[in-house]
Scaffold this motif. Structure first.
Motif, PDB file in Angstrom:
ATOM      1  N   ARG A 171     -45.747 -32.380  33.619  1.00  0.00           N
ATOM      2  CA  ARG A 171     -46.727 -33.059  34.470  1.00  0.00           C
ATOM      3  C   ARG A 171     -46.671 -34.584  34.304  1.00  0.00           C
ATOM      4  O   ARG A 171     -47.097 -35.321  35.194  1.00  0.00           O
ATOM      5  CB  ARG A 171     -48.141 -32.585  34.135  1.00  0.00           C
ATOM      6  CG  ARG A 171     -48.415 -31.120  34.388  1.00  0.00           C
ATOM      7  CD  ARG A 171     -48.615 -30.830  35.848  1.00  0.00           C
ATOM      8  NE  ARG A 171     -48.972 -29.437  36.072  1.00  0.00           N
ATOM      9  CZ  ARG A 171     -48.953 -28.836  37.252  1.00  0.00           C
ATOM     10  NH1 ARG A 171     -48.594 -29.527  38.323  1.00  0.00           N
ATOM     11  NH2 ARG A 171     -49.285 -27.580  37.376  1.00  0.00           N
ATOM     12  N   THR A 195     -40.933 -32.753  35.866  1.00  0.00           N
ATOM     13  CA  THR A 195     -41.186 -32.382  37.259  1.00  0.00           C
ATOM     14  C   THR A 195     -40.014 -32.918  38.075  1.00  0.00           C
ATOM     15  O   THR A 195     -39.688 -34.105  38.008  1.00  0.00           O
ATOM     16  CB  THR A 195     -42.498 -32.984  37.782  1.00  0.00           C
ATOM     17  OG1 THR A 195     -43.596 -32.296  37.172  1.00  0.00           O
ATOM     18  CG2 THR A 195     -42.612 -32.814  39.291  1.00  0.00           C
ATOM     19  N   GLN A 197     -38.887 -33.262  41.865  1.00  0.00           N
ATOM     20  CA  GLN A 197     -39.521 -33.153  43.172  1.00  0.00           C
ATOM     21  C   GLN A 197     -38.856 -34.055  44.220  1.00  0.00           C
ATOM     22  O   GLN A 197     -38.176 -35.015  43.907  1.00  0.00           O
ATOM     23  CB  GLN A 197     -41.004 -33.510  43.069  1.00  0.00           C
ATOM     24  CG  GLN A 197     -41.286 -34.965  42.717  1.00  0.00           C
ATOM     25  CD  GLN A 197     -42.773 -35.261  42.537  1.00  0.00           C
ATOM     26  OE1 GLN A 197     -43.559 -34.372  42.203  1.00  0.00           O
ATOM     27  NE2 GLN A 197     -43.162 -36.506  42.760  1.00  0.00           N
ATOM     28  N   ILE A 220     -41.129 -28.193  36.262  1.00  0.00           N
ATOM     29  CA  ILE A 220     -41.769 -27.926  37.545  1.00  0.00           C
ATOM     30  C   ILE A 220     -40.778 -28.355  38.625  1.00  0.00           C
ATOM     31  O   ILE A 220     -40.435 -29.536  38.719  1.00  0.00           O
ATOM     32  CB  ILE A 220     -43.086 -28.700  37.689  1.00  0.00           C
ATOM     33  CG1 ILE A 220     -44.064 -28.296  36.586  1.00  0.00           C
ATOM     34  CG2 ILE A 220     -43.704 -28.467  39.063  1.00  0.00           C
ATOM     35  CD1 ILE A 220     -45.306 -29.172  36.511  1.00  0.00           C
ATOM     36  N   SER A 222     -40.414 -28.519  42.467  1.00  0.00           N
ATOM     37  CA  SER A 222     -41.276 -28.354  43.639  1.00  0.00           C
ATOM     38  C   SER A 222     -40.899 -29.324  44.755  1.00  0.00           C
ATOM     39  O   SER A 222     -40.463 -30.452  44.516  1.00  0.00           O
ATOM     40  CB  SER A 222     -42.751 -28.562  43.264  1.00  0.00           C
ATOM     41  OG  SER A 222     -42.988 -29.890  42.867  1.00  0.00           O
ATOM     42  N   TYR A 252     -41.800 -23.839  42.964  1.00  0.00           N
ATOM     43  CA  TYR A 252     -42.636 -23.547  44.132  1.00  0.00           C
ATOM     44  C   TYR A 252     -42.505 -24.620  45.206  1.00  0.00           C
ATOM     45  O   TYR A 252     -42.170 -25.775  44.934  1.00  0.00           O
ATOM     46  CB  TYR A 252     -44.100 -23.379  43.724  1.00  0.00           C
ATOM     47  CG  TYR A 252     -44.777 -24.603  43.166  1.00  0.00           C
ATOM     48  CD1 TYR A 252     -45.463 -25.494  43.991  1.00  0.00           C
ATOM     49  CD2 TYR A 252     -44.755 -24.873  41.796  1.00  0.00           C
ATOM     50  CE1 TYR A 252     -46.108 -26.609  43.477  1.00  0.00           C
ATOM     51  CE2 TYR A 252     -45.389 -25.986  41.279  1.00  0.00           C
ATOM     52  CZ  TYR A 252     -46.068 -26.856  42.123  1.00  0.00           C
ATOM     53  OH  TYR A 252     -46.691 -27.970  41.608  1.00  0.00           O
ATOM     54  N   GLU A 359     -54.423 -21.637  41.809  1.00  0.00           N
ATOM     55  CA  GLU A 359     -53.169 -21.858  42.524  1.00  0.00           C
ATOM     56  C   GLU A 359     -53.232 -23.096  43.403  1.00  0.00           C
ATOM     57  O   GLU A 359     -52.256 -23.856  43.505  1.00  0.00           O
ATOM     58  CB  GLU A 359     -52.851 -20.620  43.359  1.00  0.00           C
ATOM     59  CG  GLU A 359     -51.567 -20.703  44.146  1.00  0.00           C
ATOM     60  CD  GLU A 359     -51.315 -19.429  44.928  1.00  0.00           C
ATOM     61  OE1 GLU A 359     -50.630 -19.517  45.966  1.00  0.00           O
ATOM     62  OE2 GLU A 359     -51.803 -18.347  44.511  1.00  0.00           O
ATOM     63  N   GLY A 362     -52.414 -26.119  41.566  1.00  0.00           N
ATOM     64  CA  GLY A 362     -51.156 -26.065  40.838  1.00  0.00           C
ATOM     65  C   GLY A 362     -51.274 -25.580  39.416  1.00  0.00           C
ATOM     66  O   GLY A 362     -50.385 -25.839  38.585  1.00  0.00           O
ATOM     67  N   ASN A 363     -52.356 -24.867  39.090  1.00  0.00           N
ATOM     68  CA  ASN A 363     -52.519 -24.298  37.747  1.00  0.00           C
ATOM     69  C   ASN A 363     -52.122 -22.828  37.811  1.00  0.00           C
ATOM     70  O   ASN A 363     -52.886 -21.984  38.297  1.00  0.00           O
ATOM     71  CB  ASN A 363     -53.960 -24.447  37.270  1.00  0.00           C
ATOM     72  CG  ASN A 363     -54.127 -24.039  35.813  1.00  0.00           C
ATOM     73  OD1 ASN A 363     -53.322 -23.283  35.273  1.00  0.00           O
ATOM     74  ND2 ASN A 363     -55.184 -24.522  35.182  1.00  0.00           N
TER      75      ASN A 363
END
Length: 404
Positions: A171, A195, A197, A220, A222, A252, A359, A362-363
């Motif tokens: 994060r 992350t 992204q 992460i 995304s 995701y 959700e 983002g948890n």
């Protein structure tokens, strides 16, 4: 008698003058010796010179490869060389010591600069600085501290066995492709704690990560995209080629044009896909909204697949969590959420609500009454860090305790 004393006095005076003249004309040569702890040095090196002279020291000059770096006029005579600013390999340190007469002496030492751990932003302001590669060798580490780093097509595929580690949790350490290129490509290396992204790949698969063997862990992945439109390449989030491990990640919101919205596992590859959340990924036209396996040997354990979609050419939208090429066997696909038909694995829970904490924010940790708790693979090697049976999803297993 008086005349004799006069002569002796004159001789004495002349003798003193001669001695003073000799003293004035005497040449003094200083000593100056370089002192180093080792001739193998890292990112910075303290160079000390032991300088001595009867007349006194005027200055000591420090050279790196004949380039004057510092003139020191007072004890202790030393120079803190930021060796990371020079290339890896052999360099010559030279120190020239001058006394008050202007006489000098030089000492030199050959050293080898080896950088094994590059720290961002202390050593370089951003991981996107291409000069980092001048220091890399197989097995080196790049540690990246908290921050958002705008990157484009980071390519470390020429260096095997790297450890690229985000410090402070995914994060807090963000690599942002700014929708201008793939975020990162690695080879036989470990990528952990980021992350990833806003990557965009049009030349190959893996809008977020293109991995030619190695491990992606505690990341992460995304909002990445690939526009490749053939079976051979896909994976809006991750494209896996050769032997890969994808474990304990949140994957995701990624998009692929044709195959593998979240992950694409290429032909003849071997991939362990373990304890991930693969959610809300999308294929515009084709197959495998979550994961697409192209004639590959895969081990798929303890994952949560949820709401991954395909928009077929014929129109409409279908759930498509996991698909293999021509409906071939997935490999070992056990103890997952979101896998139903076409697979003979054990322990799979089908299309159920995993009950994430939040959700929308983002948890993706599990609520206390989640059906995924203690429902992962029962073998002890997959246990959670507290010793209990594996929880499905990104926070189960031995790598499950990470900053989300």
């Amino acid at each position: 008698m008086k005349r004799l004393w006069t002569i002796l006095l004159l001789l004495f005076l002349f003798s003193c003058e001669d001695k003073e003249k000799e003293e004035e004309e005497k040449v003094y040569t200083p000593t100056g010796r370089i002192i180093l702890q080792s001739t193998y040095v890292g990112k910075e090196t303290l160079i000390v010179v032991d300088a001595q002279d009867e007349m006194g020291i005027d200055k000591v000059e420090f050279f790196i490869d004949d380039d004057l770096r510092l003139t020191d006029n007072a004890e202790p005579y030393e120079y803190l060389w930021k060796s990371i600013k020079d290339l890896e390999g052999k360099h010559k340190i030279r120190a020239t010591t001058y006394n008050l007469q202007g006489n000098s002496i030089s000492d030199s030492v050959e050293v080898t600069v080896t950088i094994t751990n590059i720290i961002i932003p202390q050593d370089f302001s951003t991981i996107a600085n291409d000069s980092i590669k001048e220091y890399l060798d197989a097995g080196d580490t790049i540690t990246v501290n908290a921050g958002t780093y705008t990157v484009k097509n980071l390519n470390f595929t020429n260096y095997d066995s790297l450890f690229i580690i985000g410090i402070g949790g995914a994060r807090n350490v963000i690599l942002d492709g700014d929708v201008k290129g793939r975020v990162i490509a690695i080879s036989k290396s470990t990528l952990q704690g980021f992350t990833i992204q806003h990557g965009l790949a049009s030349d190959n698969g893996g809008g977020g990560v293109l991995i030619y063997g190695g491990t992606v862990r505690n990341c992460i992945i995304s909002n990445n995209e690939t526009t490749w439109n053939q079976y051979s390449r896909g994976g809006g989030g991750i494209q896996c080629i050769y032997d890969c491990v994808i474990e304990n990640n949140l994957i995701y919101g990624n998009t692929s044009e044709y195959v593998g919205g979240g992950v694409h596992i290429s032909e003849n590859s071997t991939c362990d896909l373990v304890n991930n959340v693969i959610l809300g990924n999308h294929v515009r036209q084709g197959y495998g909204g979550g994961v697409y396996i192209h004639k590959a040997n895969s081990t798929i354990l303890n994952n949560i697949f949820h709401q991954n979609l395909v928009s077929p050419l014929s129109g409409g939208t279908d759930l498509s969590n996991l698909v293999s090429h021509n409906n071939n066997d997935f490999g070992k696909a056990d103890y997952n959420v979101g896998i139903t038909d076409g697979n003979s694995g054990v322990g799979n829970l089908g299309m159920i609500d995993p009950k994430f904490l939040n959700e929308n924010l983002g948890n993706f940790q599990l609520q206390s009454d989640s059906p995924c708790i203690d429902k992962g693979h029962p073998d002890a090697q997959y246990n959670d860090i507290d010793g209990t049976r594996n929880d499905m999803g990104a926070y189960g297993g031995k790598y499950g305790e990470w900053n989300n």
